[in-house]
Design a protein around this motif. Structure first.
Motif, mmCIF file in Angstrom:
data_model
loop_
_atom_site.group_PDB
_atom_site.id
_atom_site.type_symbol
_atom_site.label_atom_id
_atom_site.label_comp_id
_atom_site.label_asym_id
_atom_site.label_seq_id
_atom_site.Cartn_x
_atom_site.Cartn_y
_atom_site.Cartn_z
ATOM 1 N N GLU B 139 0.826 -1.212 0.000
ATOM 2 C CA GLU B 139 0.000 0.000 0.000
ATOM 3 C C GLU B 139 0.859 1.261 0.000
ATOM 4 O O GLU B 139 0.467 2.300 -0.511
ATOM 5 N N SER B 140 2.041 1.164 0.622
ATOM 6 C CA SER B 140 2.838 2.359 0.880
ATOM 7 C C SER B 140 4.316 2.077 0.609
ATOM 8 O O SER B 140 4.710 0.935 0.346
ATOM 9 N N VAL B 141 5.111 3.121 0.724
ATOM 10 C CA VAL B 141 6.558 2.969 0.574
ATOM 11 C C VAL B 141 7.100 2.057 1.684
ATOM 12 O O VAL B 141 7.910 1.166 1.430
ATOM 13 N N ALA B 272 -5.829 1.508 -1.351
ATOM 14 C CA ALA B 272 -6.307 1.157 -0.004
ATOM 15 C C ALA B 272 -6.150 2.353 0.949
ATOM 16 O O ALA B 272 -6.994 2.560 1.841
ATOM 17 N N GLY B 273 -5.109 3.144 0.754
ATOM 18 C CA GLY B 273 -4.891 4.311 1.608
ATOM 19 C C GLY B 273 -6.041 5.305 1.477
ATOM 20 O O GLY B 273 -6.575 5.796 2.471
ATOM 21 N N THR B 274 -6.445 5.572 0.243
ATOM 22 C CA THR B 274 -7.567 6.477 -0.018
ATOM 23 C C THR B 274 -8.843 5.890 0.556
ATOM 24 O O THR B 274 -9.675 6.604 1.148
ATOM 25 N N THR B 275 -9.013 4.600 0.418
ATOM 26 C CA THR B 275 -10.228 3.932 0.894
ATOM 27 C C THR B 275 -10.344 4.029 2.411
ATOM 28 O O THR B 275 -11.446 4.170 2.956
ATOM 29 N N TYR B 353 -11.152 -0.118 -12.039
ATOM 30 C CA TYR B 353 -10.822 1.303 -11.919
ATOM 31 C C TYR B 353 -9.361 1.534 -12.283
ATOM 32 O O TYR B 353 -8.551 0.588 -12.331
ATOM 33 N N GLY B 354 -9.025 2.781 -12.504
ATOM 34 C CA GLY B 354 -7.624 3.220 -12.514
ATOM 35 C C GLY B 354 -6.735 2.641 -13.591
ATOM 36 O O GLY B 354 -5.509 2.646 -13.443
ATOM 37 N N LEU B 355 -7.295 2.122 -14.689
ATOM 38 C CA LEU B 355 -6.422 1.557 -15.723
ATOM 39 C C LEU B 355 -5.562 2.663 -16.347
ATOM 40 O O LEU B 355 -6.028 3.775 -16.569
ATOM 41 N N GLY B 356 -4.316 2.338 -16.605
ATOM 42 C CA GLY B 356 -3.401 3.301 -17.222
ATOM 43 C C GLY B 356 -3.128 4.504 -16.350
ATOM 44 O O GLY B 356 -2.783 5.577 -16.852
ATOM 45 N N GLY B 357 -3.316 4.339 -15.027
ATOM 46 C CA GLY B 357 -2.980 5.424 -14.097
ATOM 47 C C GLY B 357 -4.111 6.409 -13.868
ATOM 48 O O GLY B 357 -3.927 7.433 -13.205
ATOM 49 N N ARG B 358 -5.315 6.133 -14.402
ATOM 50 C CA ARG B 358 -6.479 7.014 -14.133
ATOM 51 C C ARG B 358 -6.644 7.155 -12.624
ATOM 52 O O ARG B 358 -6.707 6.163 -11.905
ATOM 53 N N ASP B 359 -6.705 8.414 -12.195
ATOM 54 C CA ASP B 359 -6.731 8.694 -10.759
ATOM 55 C C ASP B 359 -8.034 8.204 -10.129
ATOM 56 O O ASP B 359 -9.093 8.235 -10.756
ATOM 57 N N ILE B 360 -7.926 7.746 -8.902
ATOM 58 C CA ILE B 360 -9.125 7.409 -8.129
ATOM 59 C C ILE B 360 -9.057 8.194 -6.822
ATOM 60 O O ILE B 360 -8.034 8.190 -6.143
ATOM 61 N N GLY B 361 -10.125 8.925 -6.522
ATOM 62 C CA GLY B 361 -10.122 9.791 -5.340
ATOM 63 C C GLY B 361 -11.203 9.412 -4.355
ATOM 64 O O GLY B 361 -11.912 8.399 -4.531
ATOM 65 N N LEU B 362 -11.320 10.242 -3.320
ATOM 66 C CA LEU B 362 -12.306 9.984 -2.264
ATOM 67 C C LEU B 362 -13.717 9.894 -2.846
ATOM 68 O O LEU B 362 -14.512 9.040 -2.448
ATOM 69 N N LYS B 363 -14.007 10.783 -3.804
ATOM 70 C CA LYS B 363 -15.353 10.855 -4.365
ATOM 71 C C LYS B 363 -15.753 9.541 -5.038
ATOM 72 O O LYS B 363 -16.845 9.013 -4.816
ATOM 73 N N GLU B 364 -14.849 9.009 -5.831
ATOM 74 C CA GLU B 364 -15.154 7.760 -6.549
ATOM 75 C C GLU B 364 -15.357 6.605 -5.560
ATOM 76 O O GLU B 364 -16.283 5.804 -5.706
ATOM 77 N N ILE B 365 -14.474 6.556 -4.566
ATOM 78 C CA ILE B 365 -14.584 5.449 -3.609
ATOM 79 C C ILE B 365 -15.855 5.603 -2.773
ATOM 80 O O ILE B 365 -16.547 4.619 -2.482
ATOM 81 N N HIS B 366 -16.156 6.865 -2.459
ATOM 82 C CA HIS B 366 -17.400 7.134 -1.717
ATOM 83 C C HIS B 366 -18.604 6.629 -2.503
ATOM 84 O O HIS B 366 -19.528 6.030 -1.946
ATOM 85 N N SER B 367 -18.575 6.835 -3.825
ATOM 86 C CA SER B 367 -19.710 6.411 -4.658
ATOM 87 C C SER B 367 -19.888 4.892 -4.614
ATOM 88 O O SER B 367 -21.007 4.381 -4.718
ATOM 89 N N ILE B 368 -18.779 4.175 -4.453
ATOM 90 C CA ILE B 368 -18.869 2.705 -4.358
ATOM 91 C C ILE B 368 -19.633 2.316 -3.096
ATOM 92 O O ILE B 368 -20.549 1.476 -3.136
#
Lengths: 307, 392
Positions: B139-141, B272-275, B353-368
């Motif tokens: 998930e992280s460095v 997962a961090g955003t989620t 989601y996120g294919l080719g680096g498409r950003d995923i943010g709080l809003k998208e995850i919230h919608s899920i």
């Protein structure tokens, strides 16, 4: 120079019982190469006849550490093994001298494995690469390779009513290796055992990469009786179809000069793969092949300072 | 234990872990976004900070071929790659695992061509899921670094190669706080590599890579399957030891408030961090939301996942890769399969989601989570698979 008596006393490292065809030169070559090694060796073999016929699990004809990885990567595999050797030796985990030998057919060397070989030679690993060159993909059933000579009939460049076998001349891989500034490169042929073994000794004594292209008859693919393998191997050198030479640090040396250069037809007529060339309509093709052999021979003599 | 914190990208953290591991052989080839790993490591070699034999090969196919050779020769061997590089290694991935070689490979997740794209998705490593490699996702460095250190032990105990993935650019090129182990801690944890059989032992010659036909091949593959089953215990044991020594917990997955949740997501990697932020927001609103972050995808911890997810009402599986099988993404298939034996199964949906680096943010995850709540309320699934954040 190899001494026959002394060689006969050395331990056999490729033993009988393998499933190579009667009359196959690959087994003869591999055995002679291993006899020439004075230090312990680790051997890598690319996918091909030599590999499949000598190691059908749970049997193995090899009395040395032996590894088959895949088809195109004998040179990169042996790079990794040699790197491990350098590393462990530097760390004091290994203290003996070991030599590294990779075997590949012409398919695994001239064609699919050329990139890996080029990389390994450029990086300067200390290893001997042996191409047992039977001039086609024999393991999969006699398909043409870039080592197949012009005019030979193979299953993917067959002699037909319109096309008389392979159209192109073969690639000159030894010269390509020389262009890498490889410290030692040589040709050899099954049947000239002393020339072959002497060259392997020199190659293994070279502190860096070395390469040998060894003409290796496939009696099925070439179409000749099994007992003629070595005679045909010698005839290749006597007709100058396959000249024997070595290149040491860029210097060309002829290692065998036929007393009388014999016409290429003597070589061609021994093998069924060239049979169609003797039809009247292909007369011109035989002339082309003879001219090509002559031209290449003259060039080589010049390079060797033998003119 | 070290308390030294530093700002590092995942690439830098991986190179740092590799410096501490000091492998006998590294063979590698540059590829965006993993190039820096090899670059930084080459500098370590040039500066004498490691005693590794570095083999700058001419392709990834040769990189994997060389590390397979080195590993079999008796060396601790590593490489690193991404995307097309992994794809070029494909043939030899299977050979590394089937020969039971403990090769360690950091793998920076990047989309596969075509169209060519250098940014993050998981298509590359997901495609290699059946190659017999253990796969650890991060998930992280910090997790990337910790996974690489643990991978050495896991590989050498299980005699299987281990791939440690990190998200391209999102982690590989972004600075985060890292608390690395001290050199001595890392060295002691990893230990010496002592292979039983190795090619350079010329007094005990053996043949590897023999032709294996109808009479033995199947038994050899069965043994390989068994090794993957057995590796589950090894992964947990090494995770426990790591936690005991260094305080950071590593299991098959992280249970982020799943245990009492009604709606939960299953996520791999940096998303997962955003989620977690969204879950926290929802929890403040008294919504029973949870997140299961999968760390170990191979071996797949089906039983353990089933146990944790059995009481959740509705689950969304987030895939950063598409199987292009006209059904779902790869993670969804596996999670749904794991839940099949439950008497009362949760409802489950898939988001790619996120294919080719498409950003995923709080809003998208919230919608899920909004979708999950609706399914929970109505009992009805409108769409089994949703492509999230794409223009259709």
């Amino acid at each position: 120079m190899a001494n026959l008596k002394e060689l006969s006393e050395r331990k056999e490292l490729l033993v009988g019982g393998h499933r190579l065809c009667p009359g196959c030169a690959a087994g003869i070559i591999a055995r002679q190469v291993l006899l020439a090694a004075k230090e312990p060796v680790v051997v890598v073999t690319s996918t091909g006849c030599l590999e499949v016929a000598t190691t059908i699990f749970p049997y193995s004809a090899w009395k040395v550490p032996w590894f088959h990885n895949a088809f195109e990567n004998a040179a990169s595999t042996i790079s990794g093994i040699e790197a491990a050797y350098r590393s462990l030796k530097r760390k004091g985990k290994i203290d003996k001298e070991i030599r590294f030998i990779a075997f590949g057919g012409d398919g695994g060397t001239y064609d699919i494995g050329l990139q890996a070989l080029s990389g390994a030679v450029e990086r300067g690993h200390r290893f001997l690469y042996i191409c047992y060159n039977n001039q086609a993909y024999m393991n999969t059933g006699i398909q043409r390779s870039s080592a197949t000579p012009k005019g030979a009939s193979t299953t993917t460049a067959p002699a037909g009513t319109v096309i008389p076998g392979k159209i192109q001349f073969r690639k000159d891989l030894t010269r390509i290796m020389v262009a890498h500034q490889i410290p030692y490169a040589a040709t050899a042929t099954a049947g000239k055992w002393n020339d072959l073994i002497t060259k392997v000794e020199k190659a293994l004594a070279t502190d860096g990469p070395s390469f040998m292209d060894i003409l290796s008859s496939c009696r099925l693919g070439w179409g000749h009786p099994p007992e003629q393998t070595l005679t045909i191997g010698r005839l290749a050198a006597d007709t100058c179809f396959w000249p024997l030479y070595e290149v040491v640090a860029g210097e060309y040396h002829l290692t065998y000069k036929p007393k009388k250069k014999r016409p290429v037809t003597e070589w061609l007529k021994t093998q069924a793969r060239f049979k169609h060339l003797f039809k009247p309509e292909n007369k011109g093709l035989i002339d082309t092949i003879q001219n090509y052999v002559d031209e290449q021979w003259q060039k080589l003599l010049k390079l060797c300072g033998e003119e | 234990m070290s308390e030294k914190r530093m700002a590092k990208t995942a690439n830098e953290a991986i190179a740092e872990a590799m410096r501490q591991i000091n492998p006998d052989v590294v063979a590698a080839y540059p590829i965006t976004p993993a190039t820096e790993i090899v670059q930084i490591f080459s500098q370590f070699v040039a500066d004498g900070k490691v005693t590794t034999e570095f083999v700058p090969v001419e392709s990834e196919h040769s990189a994997m071929s060389a590390v397979v050779g080195a590993s079999l020769a008796g060396a601790r061997a590593m490489t690193a790659t991404s995307s097309q590089g992994l794809a070029l290694m494909w043939e030899i991935l299977y050979i590394a695992s089937a020969l039971r070689l403990p090769v360690i490979m950091p793998m920076v997740n990047r989309a596969l061509s075509a169209p060519i794209n250098i940014h993050c998705d998981h298509s590359d490593s997901m495609g290699a899921r059946d190659s017999g490699w253990i796969q650890l996702y991060s998930e992280s460095v910090q997790e990337t670094y910790d996974n690489v250190i643990q991978a050495v032990r896991i590989a050498e105990r299980s005699l299987l190669p281990v791939m440690v993935t990190t998200d391209g650019f999102i982690l590989s090129h972004c600075l985060e706080l890292l608390t690395p182990l001290l050199d001595k801690e890392a060295k002691d944890f990893i230990g010496e590599y002592r292979p039983k059989n190795f090619l350079l032992d010329t007094e005990h010659p053996f043949t590897v890579g023999a032709l294996d036909l109808q009479d033995y091949y199947f038994e050899h593959k069965r043994q390989e399957a068994e090794a993957m089953i057995e590796s589950k215990k090894i992964i947990l044991k090494i995770g426990e030891e790591f936690e005991r020594k260094f305080g950071r917990r590593y299991e098959f997955f992280e249970d982020y408030k799943v245990i009492d949740s009604e709606v939960a997501t299953v996520v791999i990697g940096s998303a997962a961090g955003t989620t977690k932020v969204v879950v926290d927001q929802l929890r403040e609103e008294k919504i029973k939301a949870g997140l299961l972050k999968l760390r170990v995808f191979r071996p797949f911890p089906a039983e353990e996942l089933k146990e944790l997810l059995k009481n959740v009402k509705v689950i969304a599986v987030l895939d950063r890769a598409d199987s292009l099988n006209a059904v779902s993404g790869p993670l969804f298939s596996e999670i749904r399969n794991a839940l099949y034996d439950l008497e009362e199964r949760p409802k489950i949906v898939n988001y790619i989601y996120g294919l080719g680096g498409r950003d995923i943010g709080l809003k998208e995850i919230h919608s899920i989570y909004e979708d999950l709540e609706e399914i929970n309320r109505t009992g009805k699934i409108k769409s089994l698979l949703t492509y999230l954040g794409v223009r259709e």
